[in-house]
Design an enzyme around this catalytic site. Sequence first.
Site, short mmCIF file in Angstrom:
data_model
loop_
_atom_site.label_atom_id
_atom_site.label_comp_id
_atom_site.label_asym_id
_atom_site.label_seq_id
_atom_site.Cartn_x
_atom_site.Cartn_y
_atom_site.Cartn_z
N GLU A 153 0.85 -1.20 0.00
CA GLU A 153 0.00 0.00 0.00
C GLU A 153 0.88 1.25 0.00
O GLU A 153 2.06 1.17 0.37
CB GLU A 153 -0.92 -0.01 1.22
CG GLU A 153 -1.80 -1.25 1.22
CD GLU A 153 -3.02 -1.15 2.10
OE1 GLU A 153 -3.14 -0.16 2.85
OE2 GLU A 153 -3.85 -2.08 2.03
N SER A 180 6.68 -2.82 3.58
CA SER A 180 7.38 -3.73 4.51
C SER A 180 6.49 -4.07 5.70
O SER A 180 6.45 -5.21 6.15
CB SER A 180 8.66 -3.07 5.02
OG SER A 180 9.49 -2.72 3.95
N ILE A 183 1.97 -2.66 -7.87
CA ILE A 183 1.49 -4.00 -8.13
C ILE A 183 1.87 -4.46 -9.55
O ILE A 183 1.46 -3.84 -10.55
CB ILE A 183 -0.05 -4.09 -7.93
CG1 ILE A 183 -0.43 -3.56 -6.53
CG2 ILE A 183 -0.56 -5.52 -8.17
CD1 ILE A 183 0.30 -4.22 -5.35
N ILE A 242 33.18 -4.09 -16.49
CA ILE A 242 33.98 -4.83 -17.48
C ILE A 242 33.73 -4.26 -18.88
O ILE A 242 34.65 -4.17 -19.70
CB ILE A 242 33.64 -6.34 -17.40
CG1 ILE A 242 34.31 -6.95 -16.17
CG2 ILE A 242 34.05 -7.08 -18.68
CD1 ILE A 242 33.94 -8.40 -15.89
N GLY A 283 33.15 -1.24 -19.49
CA GLY A 283 33.63 0.14 -19.54
C GLY A 283 32.49 1.06 -19.97
O GLY A 283 31.33 0.85 -19.59
N GLU A 336 9.22 -8.61 -3.07
CA GLU A 336 8.98 -9.76 -2.17
C GLU A 336 9.66 -9.57 -0.82
O GLU A 336 10.08 -10.53 -0.18
CB GLU A 336 9.49 -11.06 -2.81
CG GLU A 336 8.79 -11.46 -4.09
CD GLU A 336 7.36 -11.89 -3.86
OE1 GLU A 336 7.05 -12.37 -2.75
OE2 GLU A 336 6.55 -11.71 -4.77
N THR A 379 12.18 -6.43 1.18
CA THR A 379 13.53 -5.88 0.95
C THR A 379 14.60 -6.72 1.68
O THR A 379 14.27 -7.56 2.53
CB THR A 379 13.60 -4.43 1.52
OG1 THR A 379 13.36 -4.51 2.93
CG2 THR A 379 12.57 -3.52 0.86
C1 LIG Z 1 8.77 -3.36 -9.81
C2 LIG Z 1 8.05 -3.69 -8.53
C3 LIG Z 1 7.08 -4.68 -8.52
C4 LIG Z 1 6.36 -4.95 -7.35
N1 LIG Z 1 5.34 -5.88 -7.40
C5 LIG Z 1 4.55 -6.05 -6.30
C6 LIG Z 1 3.41 -6.89 -6.37
O1 LIG Z 1 3.13 -7.53 -7.38
N2 LIG Z 1 2.61 -6.99 -5.26
C7 LIG Z 1 2.88 -6.29 -4.11
O2 LIG Z 1 2.10 -6.41 -3.16
N3 LIG Z 1 3.97 -5.48 -4.02
C8 LIG Z 1 4.80 -5.36 -5.09
N4 LIG Z 1 5.90 -4.51 -5.02
C9 LIG Z 1 6.15 -3.78 -3.78
C10 LIG Z 1 7.32 -4.31 -2.98
O3 LIG Z 1 7.01 -5.55 -2.42
C11 LIG Z 1 7.65 -3.23 -1.94
O4 LIG Z 1 8.22 -2.14 -2.65
C12 LIG Z 1 8.60 -3.71 -0.86
O5 LIG Z 1 7.99 -4.69 -0.06
C13 LIG Z 1 9.04 -2.55 0.04
O6 LIG Z 1 7.96 -1.79 0.47
P1 LIG Z 1 7.97 -0.19 0.27
O7 LIG Z 1 8.35 0.07 -1.14
O8 LIG Z 1 6.70 0.37 0.75
O9 LIG Z 1 9.16 0.31 1.17
P2 LIG Z 1 9.07 0.68 2.73
O10 LIG Z 1 8.36 -0.39 3.46
O11 LIG Z 1 8.58 2.07 2.86
O12 LIG Z 1 10.60 0.65 3.12
C14 LIG Z 1 11.50 1.70 2.77
C15 LIG Z 1 12.89 1.33 3.28
O13 LIG Z 1 12.86 1.15 4.70
C16 LIG Z 1 13.35 -0.14 5.02
N5 LIG Z 1 12.61 -0.67 6.16
C17 LIG Z 1 11.27 -0.72 6.35
N6 LIG Z 1 10.99 -1.34 7.48
C18 LIG Z 1 12.15 -1.70 8.05
C19 LIG Z 1 12.53 -2.41 9.24
N7 LIG Z 1 11.61 -2.88 10.08
N8 LIG Z 1 13.84 -2.59 9.48
C20 LIG Z 1 14.77 -2.15 8.63
N9 LIG Z 1 14.48 -1.47 7.50
C21 LIG Z 1 13.20 -1.28 7.20
C22 LIG Z 1 13.12 -0.99 3.79
O14 LIG Z 1 13.97 -2.12 3.77
C23 LIG Z 1 13.42 0.02 2.70
O15 LIG Z 1 14.81 0.08 2.52
C24 LIG Z 1 6.66 -4.26 -6.16
C25 LIG Z 1 7.69 -3.29 -6.16
C26 LIG Z 1 8.36 -3.00 -7.31
C27 LIG Z 1 9.42 -1.93 -7.29
#
Ligand SMILES: Cc1cc2nc3c(=O)[nH]c(=O)nc-3n(C[C@H](O)[C@H](O)[C@H](O)COP(=O)(O)OP(=O)(O)OC[C@H]3O[C@@H](n4cnc5c(N)ncnc54)[C@H](O)[C@@H]3O)c2cc1C
Length: 382
Positions: free
Chosen positions: A127, A132, A157, A338, A340, A364, A366
Amino acid sequence: MDFELTEDQKKQKESFAELCLKEIAPKAEFTDREAVFPKESIRLLGKVGFLGMGFPEEYGGSKGDPIIKSVLGEELAKACASTYLSAGASSGLFGIPLLRFGTEEQKKRYLPGVLSGEKIGAFAITEPQGGSDVLGMKTNAQKRGSTWVINGSKTLITNGPVADYYVVAAYTDKGKKSDGISLFIVEKGTKGFSQGKSFDKLGVRGSPTSDLSFEDCEVPEKNLIGEINKGFVQLAQILSHGRIGMAVYSLGIAQACLEESISYVQERTAFGKKLAYFQDVHFKIADMKMYIDVGRELIYKAAWMLDQNDTQSILFASIAKLFMSEHATKIASDAVQIFGGYGFIKGYKVERLYRDSKLGEIGEGTSEIQRTIITKLIEDQY
Ligand SMILES: Cc1cc2nc3c(=O)[nH]c(=O)nc-3n(C[C@H](O)[C@H](O)[C@H](O)COP(=O)(O)OP(=O)(O)OC[C@H]3O[C@@H](n4cnc5c(N)ncnc54)[C@H](O)[C@@H]3O)c2cc1C
């Protein structure tokens, strides 16, 4: 313990690799440059049985287990990461929840179209306020008579703008937190549901990604997947498949980088010698090979554990995904190095691979979230 693929697995790998090389790889550059959804390639993957692997024949499936899926998946991700990602979101992330928890009616209605590649599926948890923190989701579903009324929004998504069917996570009892989430099927065209426009992305540009919005979106009672309020437990099981799938995504990209790098260093000269004669190039190539081979074994182990319903498969899916995705990003960066200056230029495959590799560390869950999961899962052992 046997580390060899069987003769049958080797044959499947060889013929699928040939198909990917002939039919999918040649379209990868165009798919990326023009950000075109590779619908025809997905249909082809349905036709040859790749999308249906591991699903029962009665729903359009074909024989296969998580190991052979990983073996063939590497070939597909190597050929075109966008096609791999969209295909996996459709048949895997949409299909597996139905297979594992869906009713007979749901399986019959949705699986055959998705497994043949004629219909496209998607899976929506993330959302706008954060992906995360799954329990921080706001989307909710309330029972009104014989329908569920969904309100909220999703973002990022895969297949968002093009899918026919969606698995959507929503709170059915917010006060119960992880015991209050349920999964629903939402069909394109349902009143109150809208698909956003495709984002302009850094990588996997052929795999469309968008927002989804639900405003008093009414879905029939029968679209609930499995038991009410069991969504979080279901997600944990689905995400093991997804994380192994994402590790395979990174593996395919890394292997493509290695192959591109080896052929380039044998052609390109500097200071009157082939690049292949420089020691620093040896170090890069040797490291690539080492991390790819270790990552591949980890993935096969995680896939095998998943197939055995081993409770540790969640841990190994996270380990494999974390290891392979971080090394794939480094491998792709080394491949650009590699090459360049040419590595920085559009049209050179390593430039695309470098951009595509980064998603492995984000999608899936981070890398930070994988580390958190791994620590939580092993805490009891210390
Ligand atoms: C091309 C693409 C395709 C995707 N496809 C799907 C899909 O099909 N379905 C779906 O549901 N989602 C999908 N996603 C979403 C993806 O799963 C999320 O982007 C990911 O889970 C991270 O959530 P966020 O982007 O909201 O980052 P945030 O949750 O806002 O996190 C931002 C940063 O904070 C860090 N962080 C957050 N919480 C913690 C913690 N507790 N400890 C340490 N660090 C933390 C994260 O690691 C990250 O570095 C997709 C994303 C992309 C880019």
